[in-house]
Design an enzyme around this catalytic site. Structure first.
Site, PDB file in Angstrom:
ATOM      1  N   ASP A 477      66.021  10.766  62.964  1.00 47.47           N
ATOM      2  CA  ASP A 477      66.994  10.368  62.144  1.00 47.47           C
ATOM      3  C   ASP A 477      68.470  10.763  61.952  1.00 47.47           C
ATOM      4  O   ASP A 477      68.641  12.014  62.545  1.00 47.47           O
ATOM      5  CB  ASP A 477      66.358  10.338  60.569  1.00 47.47           C
ATOM      6  CG  ASP A 477      66.926   8.909  59.633  1.00 47.47           C
ATOM      7  OD1 ASP A 477      67.731   8.346  60.333  1.00 47.47           O
ATOM      8  OD2 ASP A 477      66.433   9.006  58.728  1.00 47.47           O
ATOM      9  N   ASP A 547      66.897  -0.295  57.706  1.00 46.54           N
ATOM     10  CA  ASP A 547      66.231   0.038  56.350  1.00 46.54           C
ATOM     11  C   ASP A 547      65.858  -1.306  55.595  1.00 46.54           C
ATOM     12  O   ASP A 547      64.995  -1.197  54.637  1.00 46.54           O
ATOM     13  CB  ASP A 547      66.979   0.900  55.577  1.00 46.54           C
ATOM     14  CG  ASP A 547      66.903   2.271  56.012  1.00 46.54           C
ATOM     15  OD1 ASP A 547      65.831   2.473  56.744  1.00 46.54           O
ATOM     16  OD2 ASP A 547      67.764   3.427  55.787  1.00 46.54           O
TER      17      ASP A 547
HETATM   18  C1  DGJ Z   1      66.751   6.501  56.729  1.00 47.09           C
HETATM   19  C2  DGJ Z   1      65.810   5.832  57.487  1.00 47.09           C
HETATM   20  O1  DGJ Z   1      66.227   4.583  58.146  1.00 47.09           O
HETATM   21  C3  DGJ Z   1      64.621   5.684  56.651  1.00 47.09           C
HETATM   22  O2  DGJ Z   1      63.578   5.164  57.235  1.00 47.09           O
HETATM   23  C4  DGJ Z   1      63.853   7.031  56.197  1.00 47.09           C
HETATM   24  O3  DGJ Z   1      63.502   7.683  57.183  1.00 47.09           O
HETATM   25  C5  DGJ Z   1      65.004   7.745  55.549  1.00 47.09           C
HETATM   26  N1  DGJ Z   1      66.335   7.893  56.269  1.00 47.09           N
HETATM   27  C6  DGJ Z   1      64.638   9.291  55.072  1.00 47.09           C
HETATM   28  O4  DGJ Z   1      65.598   9.918  54.610  1.00 47.09           O
END
Ligand code: DGJ
Length: 726
Positions: A477, A547
């Site tokens: 990430d 997200d």
């Molecule tokens: C952003 C990601 O897109 C989410 O799926 C998740 O992993 C969060 N970060 C965690 O902080």
């Protein structure tokens, strides 16, 4: 061979199955753009240069050289000498003078495609592609520039990149090095791009092309949620099936600019490359700079053909993962299920239940390390929080494996929290301007990946965790953009290199990870889909798309993403309702049908699902196994878009042999007093007979007249329909 040099006419013609790209040499030294479009069968096409029109080349009309430079179709335009349109390269000498004259010196045509050092790029062997290298030199500065063009034998693609070398005595400063430029006459073009925001990535937008400059860009240090490194010029009649498309996509994950400029003569310059904002690269004697690759696709058969060309190129010549042609394990990720509030028992409960329903891998998301119980701390402290995971990671993984599931884990390796052991020990490891407050974002700083000791230190921690247990998958990430740009170690005249060096450092880390753990399934992510780009696909076969997991929001996001990227790369999960981002309620099967156009998985607390929803999970996981080979390897056709019609969305995946297809139809909004609709299918063989829900149709009927969908009562209804040759 796809590349011809017509010695007599001093013209290079780069041919793909259906396109030609032409370059001409004028006055023995200027490289001019001659043509790009549908394939030309004639080799003698120099007349396209309009050499008999004023202002003429400088050898015939030196007094008007400025006019020539400002209106000739330049192949790689330079700043400072008289072309007032957007330049592709700008060089400042050690004395502070800005300008260059990169005159053509020679060429090579080679089979295959050279690698771009340290950068992701498409690849291909001698039987796949041919490369043209055009050598240019500025005598005064001793700078050599090589323009690289590769054409693929089977695909309508031209890739471009640029190598700049300093053969002079003194350093120079590169203030801009774009990777591609084309000049052509306007044909009433419209500009198409992908725009959005967090949770609203890559929405397609088309706008008229006006005079002046229109650009799409990012100088956030990553390709970004907001604007995407893709730009297309399309003729006004363009649809999925008709019209002309000139598209550029950048194989790069950092700052970029993609621009079109329409000038006084109605000619259009289209450029793409690293954004010059915040960029200065010092090139010492003997050093070279490599500009990342731009992929250009021309289609005379609408957007659909462009899309499938990108998909085929990226599946066959960009993504390297051993998982590319494999069914990925159906995963369940605990992020939306628990956020930071979990322990080993909760994860195990999810794994136990999920494994009963056909789910194959548990992914433990953010919050397992340091003392992280919110997003306020611990990035950089990549050791397990044993207060949360009692018994440690190894034990947890073994317990999960006992349920029959694989195990995956989340990292954010490029970051450092102010509240972390790592920051206490190495405060200089954050990107910063000494003496200034570092701008926080999500309470975190960005690591200075321009430094090898930072890369080594963090990489080692990640690697140790991966060695400590049987981990099959990593979600990598990146949750903030770059600010307060400075490195405590780079010299003053190299601080302008940080953005690009950062991206190179991140690529280096990912490459190292893949070399050390060749069987690891890597999924990239950046606060959802802020770094869903062709550069990252070189390292990971899938990227978390957004997200926003709401099935209806996902329609536009996945439509925009699939405009360029293969659907097998789109991270897509089923989540709970009301949806955590928009609060919408959608049927469980619609959530599944939409996520099926991607890697497929779940992002919910499965222990809390109703009996009916659990039954749906069972059915969906079976469907995934039934359809994924087709979805992953087939051709994608966009049939309708509710962005355009306000009511319904539909797409199809057709097998390469046209024997099988899967059609998804979503009635986004019900319509009062609405009639049934005919949706015209695409991609089928007009002469084959197909069966759909027990009825037989000739391919031509489905293509020309369409399949009928009745008006349903209620919003968000969807269907997934199998189509098979009789
Ligand atoms: C952003 C990601 O897109 C989410 O799926 C998740 O992993 C969060 N970060 C965690 O902080």
């Amino acid at each position: 061979m796809g590349i011809i040099f017509n010695q007599k006419e001093q013209v290079f013609l780069l041919n793909t199955p259906n396109t030609t790209y032409g370059i001409a040499i004028a006055d023995d030294k200027y490289l001019l753009h001659l043509y790009y479009g549908k394939r030309l069968e004639q080799e003698s096409v120099r007349y396209l240069l309009r050499e008999d029109e004023p202002p003429f080349v400088p050898s015939k009309n030196l007094r008007e050289k400025n006019s020539f430079l400002d209106c000739a179709p330049m192949e790689y335009p330079e700043a400072g000498m008289g072309d007032y349109r957007e330049s592709a390269i700008s060089i400042r000498s050690i004395d502070g003078y800005r300008g260059s004259e990169l005159f053509y010196e020679g060429y090579d045509i080679e089979e295959g495609k050279p690698k771009l050092e340290g950068l992701p790029a498409t690849w291909g062997g001698a039987s796949d592609c041919t490369t043209l290298k055009l050598y240019c030199k500025d005598q005064l500065l001793g700078i050599k520039v090589t323009l690289l063009y590769t054409v693929f034998e089977q695909l309508d693609v031209v890739t471009r990149s640029v190598v700049v070398e300093n053969h002079g005595e003194d350093p120079v400063y590169l203030e801009k090095v774009l990777s591609a430029c084309i000049d052509m006459d306007d044909r009433g073009f419209e500009v198409m791009g992908l725009f959005g925001s967090w949770a609203r990535e890559r929405h397609i937008q088309k706008m008229p092309l006006g005079y002046g400059r229109q650009n799409i860009s990012s100088f956030k240090g990553e390709s970004s949620h907001q604007e995407h490194p893709f730009l297309a010029l399309v003729t006004p009649e363009v649809t999925q099936e008709v019209g002309e498309v000139y598209a550029m996509n950048f194989v790069y994950s950092g700052n970029f600019i993609a621009q079109v400029e329409k000038n006084q003569f109605d000619s259009v310059r289209m450029t793409m490359g690293i954004h010059p904002e915040g960029f200065t690269w010092k090139l010492d004697k003997g050093e070279r700079f490599v500009a990342p690759e731009v992929v250009m696709v021309y289609s005379s058969e609408g957007l659909g053909k462009m899309t499938r060309t990108f998909h085929n190129l990226y599946r066959e010549h960009l993504i390297r993962s051993p998982y590319l042609h494999q069914k990925r394990p159906i995963l369940i990720n605990n992020w939306e299920a628990t956020y930071f509030d979990f322990d080993e028992k909760k994860l195990l409960d999810i794994a136990k239940e999920a494994s009963q329903l056909g789910i194959e891998m548990l992914v433990m998301d953010d919050g397992w390390f340091g003392h992280r119980s919110s997003d306020n701390s611990s990035l950089g402290d990549w050791f397990v929080n044993e207060n949360k995971l009692k018994g440690g990671l190894h034990q947890l993984v073994e317990n999960v494996k006992q349920t029959g599931m694989k195990f995956g884990i989340w990292f954010e390796p490029e970051m450092i929290s102010p509240d972390s052991e790592l920051f206490k020990k190495h405060p200089d490891w954050a990107i910063q301007i000494p003496g200034r407050e570092i701008t926080q974002s999500r309470a975190q700083y960005v690591l200075d990946l321009t430094r090898d000791e930072v890369i080594d230190g963090v990489y080692q921690m990640v690697s140790d965790v991966l060695h400590s247990a049987d981990i099959s998958y990593v979600k990598w990430d990146m949750n903030r953009q770059l600010t307060t740009i400075g490195s405590c170690k780079l010299p003053a005249d190299r601080q302008g290199e940080i953005y690009h060096r950062y991206v190179l450092g991140m690529y280096k880390m990912q490459e190292r990870l893949l070399q050390e753990f060749p069987n690891l399934l890597l999924e990239n992510c950046s606060g959802g889909g802020a770094r869903f780009d062709a550069g990252m696909l070189y390292y990971s076969p899938q990227i978390w798309c957004s997200d926003d997991t709401d099935a209806i929001e996902r329609l536009a996001i996945q439509e925009g993403t699939a405009l360029i990227y293969p659907v097998s790369t789109i991270g897509a999960h089923v989540s709970v309702c009301p949806n955590h981002t928009v609060g919408r309620e959608t049927p469980f099967d619609t959530r599944g049908n939409v996520a099926m156009l991607g890697t497929f998985g779940y992002e919910l607390d499965i222990t809390k699902l109703s009996k009916e929803d659990k039954q749906s999970v069972c059915e969906q996981t079976k469907q995934y196994h039934k359809y994924n080979d087709l979805v992953r390897e087939g051709d994608y056709y966009r049939l309708t878009s509710y962005r355009e019609n306000s009511y319904y969305d539909s797409w199809m995946i057709v097998s390469k042999d046209k024997k099988k297809a899967l059609l998804t139809y979503v009635q986004v909004k019900a319509r009062a007093n609405g009639k049934s609709r005919f949706v015209r299918l695409q991609g089928l063989d007009a002469n084959k007979t197909y069966t759909i829900q027990g009825k037989e149709y000739l391919g031509s009927t489905l293509l020309y007249a369409g399949l009928r969908f009745s008006a349903e009562f209620g919003d968000y209804k969807s269907q997934m329909i199998e189509i098979e040759e009789v």
